[in-house]
Design a protein around this motif. Sequence first.
Motif, short mmCIF file in Angstrom:
data_model
loop_
_atom_site.label_atom_id
_atom_site.label_comp_id
_atom_site.label_asym_id
_atom_site.label_seq_id
_atom_site.Cartn_x
_atom_site.Cartn_y
_atom_site.Cartn_z
N LEU A 194 0.81 -1.16 -0.09
CA LEU A 194 -0.24 0.18 -0.05
C LEU A 194 0.87 1.26 0.00
N ALA A 195 1.88 1.17 0.77
CA ALA A 195 2.74 2.43 0.98
C ALA A 195 3.54 2.69 -0.31
N ASP A 196 3.89 1.44 -1.14
CA ASP A 196 4.70 1.91 -2.38
C ASP A 196 3.70 1.95 -3.73
N GLY A 197 2.51 1.83 -3.63
CA GLY A 197 1.61 2.15 -4.82
C GLY A 197 1.14 0.69 -5.36
N ARG A 198 1.74 -0.42 -5.15
CA ARG A 198 1.56 -1.77 -5.60
C ARG A 198 0.28 -2.26 -5.32
N VAL A 199 -0.55 -1.50 -4.00
CA VAL A 199 -1.96 -1.53 -3.70
C VAL A 199 -2.47 -0.28 -3.73
N GLU A 200 -3.54 0.12 -4.41
CA GLU A 200 -4.34 1.45 -4.64
C GLU A 200 -5.54 1.30 -4.24
N ILE A 201 -5.84 2.06 -3.19
CA ILE A 201 -7.41 2.23 -2.79
C ILE A 201 -8.26 3.22 -3.84
N ILE A 202 -9.26 2.43 -4.25
CA ILE A 202 -9.94 3.09 -5.37
C ILE A 202 -11.54 3.27 -4.92
N THR A 203 -11.92 3.19 -3.44
CA THR A 203 -13.12 3.20 -3.03
C THR A 203 -14.09 4.43 -3.46
N ASP A 204 -13.70 5.68 -3.29
CA ASP A 204 -14.26 6.56 -3.38
C ASP A 204 -14.62 6.81 -5.11
N GLU A 205 -13.36 6.85 -5.78
CA GLU A 205 -13.43 6.48 -7.33
C GLU A 205 -14.55 5.60 -7.76
N ILE A 206 -14.51 4.49 -7.54
CA ILE A 206 -15.65 3.37 -8.01
C ILE A 206 -17.12 4.02 -7.17
N ASP A 207 -16.93 4.44 -6.31
CA ASP A 207 -18.42 4.83 -5.62
C ASP A 207 -19.12 5.72 -6.62
N THR A 208 -18.33 6.91 -6.96
CA THR A 208 -18.85 7.86 -7.80
C THR A 208 -19.12 7.35 -9.38
N LYS A 209 -18.21 6.52 -9.81
CA LYS A 209 -18.30 6.09 -11.18
C LYS A 209 -19.46 5.17 -11.27
N PHE A 210 -19.61 4.15 -10.21
CA PHE A 210 -20.35 3.29 -10.19
C PHE A 210 -21.86 3.78 -10.14
N ILE A 211 -22.16 4.69 -9.33
CA ILE A 211 -23.48 5.27 -9.20
C ILE A 211 -23.64 5.80 -10.66
#
Length: 607
Positions: free
Chosen positions: A218-235
Amino acid sequence: MSTTETNQPELLQAIDKAQKDGKLTESAVQNITAWLTEDRYADYRDVVAQHIRDEKWQKLDDVFWTIIPFGTGGRRGRMYEIGSNAINDRTIGESAQGLADYVVQHVGGDDLSCAIAYDTRHKSRHFAELCAGIMVAAGFKVYFLDDYRATPQLSFAVREKDCDCGIMVTASHNPPSDNAVKVYWSTGGQVLPPHDKAIIDKVMSCQDIRVAPFDEALADGRVEIITDEIDTKFIDAAAACRFEGPRDAKILYSPLHGVGAAAVVPLLKRDGFDDVTVYEPHAEPSGDFPNVPGHVSNPENTAVFEKPIEAAKAGGFDVVLATDPDCDRLGVAAPLTTDVQGEWATFNGNQIGAILTQFVLSKAKEAGKLNPQKYVIKTLVTTELIRRIAASFDVRCEGDLLVGFKYIAEVVDREGPDDFLFGTEESHGYLVGQYCRDKDGAVACMLISELAAELKAAGKSMHEYLNDLYRQHGLHRESLVNVFMEGSEGMAAMQRLMAAFRSDPPKSLASIDVAAVRDYQANTTTSIADGSTSPLAGPNGNLIIMDLADEGNYVAVRPSGTEPKVKFYMFTRLSPELSQDLGQAGKTLDERVASLEADIRAFAQKV
C-alpha cells in the motif's frame, strides 16, 4: 524439527486407527496425512496434530473429507482454521495463488492488475488483504475497495480499471459461519470455461503461497485504494440505466446487515427518490446478521420481510426492498392492493423477474428502442413467463443457460451489449445496462422503485400488475425445494440421486405422466414412452429436466454449486383461458405444486 514432526508416526497411527474404527473416511485420512507431512502445510501442522490428540474425529472428517471445490460462484464453505474442505487462510490463499499463476501464464505481460473487494462477513477484510498480498507478490497491481462494498461494484471496478481479473470476498446469502471468494475475469464476469477449470488445476496443484506484506504494498503503490472513485463512477453508470417517470414512492429498504446501503441509497437518491428509509434493525453491518430470522440474510426467505412489513404498514410505505449481504440479489414485498395498510405479500425471484421484464420492455418500447435484435436473458431454471413476455414485445429470449449469472454475462458479451435489455435468474438476480457483468441488487432496487412510483400514479398495486401478466400469458407457479446432504455421506447420496433420475426416473409426478427427460450432462432427451433418445441442444452440465405430458409443467434437478444440497425446481402453468379466474387457477396450481413436491421427496427418500 518440531515436536509435531517427531511425533508424526504416532499421529499417523492414530488417524489410521480412527479410520478402522469408522470415525474417519478414507478421503479424510488422505487429506489429513497431506497436511501433517507435506511442507506446503507446515504452518497448520501443529493445529492438525492437536485436533488428532484431542480426538476431534467428527470435526476432522468434516473439514478434511474432500477438497473444497469451485462451484457456480467460486469457492465457498464454512470457515475453520484448518481443513481442505473449509474456508481458511490456506484454501483462500490457494485460490488467489492459483488465479495469479494462471493469469500470469495465460495473459502474461508486465502490467497485470486485479481488483479486490469484500463484504461485512467475519474475516472478509482479512481474506481480502491476504488475496491482495498474494496478487502483489505475483506481480499484479491491486485496486482495492477498502470498505464494505457490493459485488456488482467489484465487477464494475474490474471493467473500469481494465483489470485482468478480480476477487470478491463474500459468501453471498449463506449463514454467518461461511465465507468465500468469487473469482472474476477481465470481462467483469465470473470465470467461465475453459478458464475456470484451468484455474482449478492451478489451485489444486498449488505448493507455495507467496504473500507480500499488505502495508508495504500500500505504501509503495502496488496496492491502490479506489473506493471513492468507484463509488462515484458506479452510481453514475447505474443511474444512466434509469427510466423517466414518476418518483413519488415511499420506500423502506433493508440491507440485511450487509453492504447494500452504500450503493442503494445514493443510487435511489440520484434517481430522484427522496423518501427512502433504511430499516434500522437491519442497518448495522454485521457478519452475525443478528436481527434476521435464523441469522441468514437471504431475501429469498420470506421470513426476513415480516418485521419490515410491519414497519412499512405503520409508516405508510409503498414497497419494501431487501438486498443480500453482498447486494447482488433483491427481494421485494408490496401491498396486495393500493391500500398500504392492508395485506402485504412478498414476490419470489421468478415473479420479480417477470414484472421487471415487463417494466423494462414496456419502457424501452415507449422510448422506441425495441426491435427483433434486442434480447432478454434467463437461465433454464427461471420461469418461462420471461420468454412469453419477451415474445409479446417481439424481442428475443436467450434462455438455454445453466445456473449461474456468469452465463448470463457470457451471453451479453457474445450477443452484444448494445442489444441487451434485461437479464434475470430465479434466485433473485437482475441486471440492465452495460456497466457490469454480474447481477446487481442496487440497480434492481432502482427499477422496482421506478415501477412502484409508476403504479402508484396509475392507481394499481404491484401484485395487480403481476396478475395482469398471468391473465395475458397464463398463470405460472414455481417452487424450489432444497434437500441438504452434508458431508461425505451426503455427497455420495447426491450422486446416487442424480444417477437414479437418469437411469430410472419417476414415471409420473403429480398424477401427470413424465413424457421425457432432458439430461444436460449427456446432452440427450429420453422419451419415457419408448425409451428412445435424441440429441439435446444446449449447454453441458449436471442438470436434469423432467418434462410432464401437460405442456408447461416440468421439474428440474441439480446439485447446488455452492452448498451441500440438491435443488428441485418445480414449474407449473395453466393456459390464459384457464387463468382468467386467478383464484381458482391459483388453487389448482398450488395443489399441483404440493403434489409435485410430495412425489419428488418420496422419490428422493427411496434412493
